[in-house]
Design a protein around this motif. Structure first.
Motif, mmCIF file in Angstrom:
data_model
loop_
_atom_site.group_PDB
_atom_site.id
_atom_site.type_symbol
_atom_site.label_atom_id
_atom_site.label_comp_id
_atom_site.label_asym_id
_atom_site.label_seq_id
_atom_site.Cartn_x
_atom_site.Cartn_y
_atom_site.Cartn_z
ATOM 1 N N ARG A 52 0.835 -1.211 0.000
ATOM 2 C CA ARG A 52 0.000 0.000 0.000
ATOM 3 C C ARG A 52 0.860 1.248 0.000
ATOM 4 N NH1 ARG A 52 -2.014 -4.241 1.923
ATOM 5 N NH2 ARG A 52 -0.311 -4.288 3.411
ATOM 6 N N ALA A 53 2.069 1.165 0.564
ATOM 7 C CA ALA A 53 2.971 2.311 0.602
ATOM 8 C C ALA A 53 3.322 2.810 -0.793
ATOM 9 C CB ALA A 53 4.244 1.942 1.363
ATOM 10 N N THR A 54 3.488 1.893 -1.742
ATOM 11 C CA THR A 54 3.815 2.306 -3.109
ATOM 12 C C THR A 54 2.567 2.561 -3.952
ATOM 13 O OG1 THR A 54 4.001 -0.018 -3.784
ATOM 14 C CG2 THR A 54 6.004 1.087 -3.097
ATOM 15 N N GLU A 55 1.487 1.794 -3.709
ATOM 16 C CA GLU A 55 0.270 1.973 -4.501
ATOM 17 C C GLU A 55 -0.378 3.333 -4.253
ATOM 18 O OE1 GLU A 55 -1.233 -1.289 -6.718
ATOM 19 O OE2 GLU A 55 0.562 -0.050 -6.856
ATOM 20 N N LEU A 56 -0.173 3.924 -3.079
ATOM 21 C CA LEU A 56 -0.769 5.223 -2.776
ATOM 22 C C LEU A 56 -0.168 6.356 -3.601
ATOM 23 C CD1 LEU A 56 -1.107 5.091 1.122
ATOM 24 C CD2 LEU A 56 -2.983 5.337 -0.510
ATOM 25 N N ARG A 213 5.826 -8.928 5.711
ATOM 26 C CA ARG A 213 5.907 -7.520 5.287
ATOM 27 C C ARG A 213 5.137 -6.620 6.262
ATOM 28 N NH1 ARG A 213 4.007 -6.121 -0.657
ATOM 29 N NH2 ARG A 213 1.916 -6.528 0.194
ATOM 30 N N TYR A 214 5.696 -5.449 6.510
ATOM 31 C CA TYR A 214 5.013 -4.401 7.267
ATOM 32 C C TYR A 214 5.065 -3.124 6.436
ATOM 33 C CZ TYR A 214 4.154 -0.680 10.637
ATOM 34 O OH TYR A 214 3.658 0.434 11.271
ATOM 35 N N ASP A 215 3.922 -2.451 6.293
ATOM 36 C CA ASP A 215 3.943 -1.161 5.609
ATOM 37 C C ASP A 215 3.134 -0.133 6.390
ATOM 38 O OD1 ASP A 215 1.362 -2.008 4.990
ATOM 39 O OD2 ASP A 215 1.763 -2.280 2.872
#
Length: 276
Positions: A52-56, A213-215
């Motif tokens: 989600r960190a990159t998709e945002l 993974r942690y985001d």
């Protein structure tokens, strides 16, 4: 490259001109330089979806022209491009709607060993330690129709690292995006800060992998933009992923079982949780 959902199916279409071994030019439509993970093919991902960190913050695919350069030994690479941008009526499979442009630059150093930055796993079981470090910038000027903003400048910066050894991998990426409205009446300047850390290990070399993974994403009390309106009325996102991957034939044929827990902190203090 074609999408499989019908309708707007054309994704990547471009022509490369490589007059020498160390560089060339590209014209057409392809992925923007927003992050390493966004530019990693879905078939090479460690999890079944990107963080989600990159998709945002990714700016999608856009038409444009650019240059790509790489050292003969593959130790460093760089790219730069000028794109149409994402104003209303622009973006993927659309011609320019105004004279505003977007531009991006990216650079990468494979600091140690032989490593493929765009394969998140160590399915090939590296014999020596590999380390890659990269960064990118993507800017859009006078972007029209940016969510709650009518006209805004958007700046996105990312920095990443990936390391591998003997079936083990560790990857991380930090991303920052600022949307600056040209008219303050239409909205406040918002900063989106996000990152992810993920690791995997092959308990059966080249076959069975366990990955974690942690985001995290800070939406600046809902003032940040965030693709898909995912920062609207949201202060923070947190995500935890666990995956069990079995590789029948490398990345060509594999099975993935994943559990995801999401925590959404809304502006005002309430929380929302979901699992899948």
């Amino acid at each position: 490259d074609l999408a499989g959902n019908g309708g707007d199916i054309l994704r990547d279409v471009y022509v490369d001109w490589t007059p020498c071994d160390w560089g060339g030019m590209r014209m057409g439509q392809w992925k923007t330089e927003t992050s390493r993970q966004f530019n990693t093919s879905t078939s090479q991902l460690q999890f079944w979806e990107r963080s989600r960190a990159t998709e945002l913050v990714n700016a999608g695919r856009q038409p444009g022209v650019g240059g790509m350069f790489e050292s003969e030994d593959g130790m460093w690479s760089a790219s730069a491009s000028i794109r149409n941008g994402r104003s209303v009526g622009e973006g993927r499979n659309n011609p320019p709607a105004d004279d505003n442009i977007a531009f991006g630059v990216a650079g990468r150093v494979n600091a140690m060993g032989e490593i493929d930055p765009y394969d998140e796993t160590d399915v090939n079981h590296s014999d020596e330690f590999g380390l890659t470090i990269g960064g990118a910038y993507f800017g859009e000027t006078d972007r029209v129709g940016t969510g709650t903003y009518e006209k805004a400048n958007t700046n996105t910066v990312s920095a990443d690292t990936l390391m591998k050894l003997a079936g083990w991998s560790l990857g991380a990426e930090y991303l920052w995006q600022q949307v600056d409205p040209k008219d303050e009446v239409l909205g406040e300047k918002g900063d989106l800060n996000s990152f992810y850390v993920q690791t995997g290990y092959f308990v059966l070399p080249k076959e069975l992998e366990i990955a974690l993974r942690y985001d995290f994403a800070d939406c600046d009390d809902g003032k940040a933009y965030g693709n898909g309106g995912n920062c609207e009325n949201t202060d923070k996102w947190q995500g935890f992923d666990v995956a069990l991957n079995y590789y029948w034939w490398g990345h060509h044929i594999k099975s993935q079982l994943q559990y995801t827990y999401l925590k959404q902190e809304f502006v005002g203090g309430d929380d929302g949780n979901s699992e899948k």
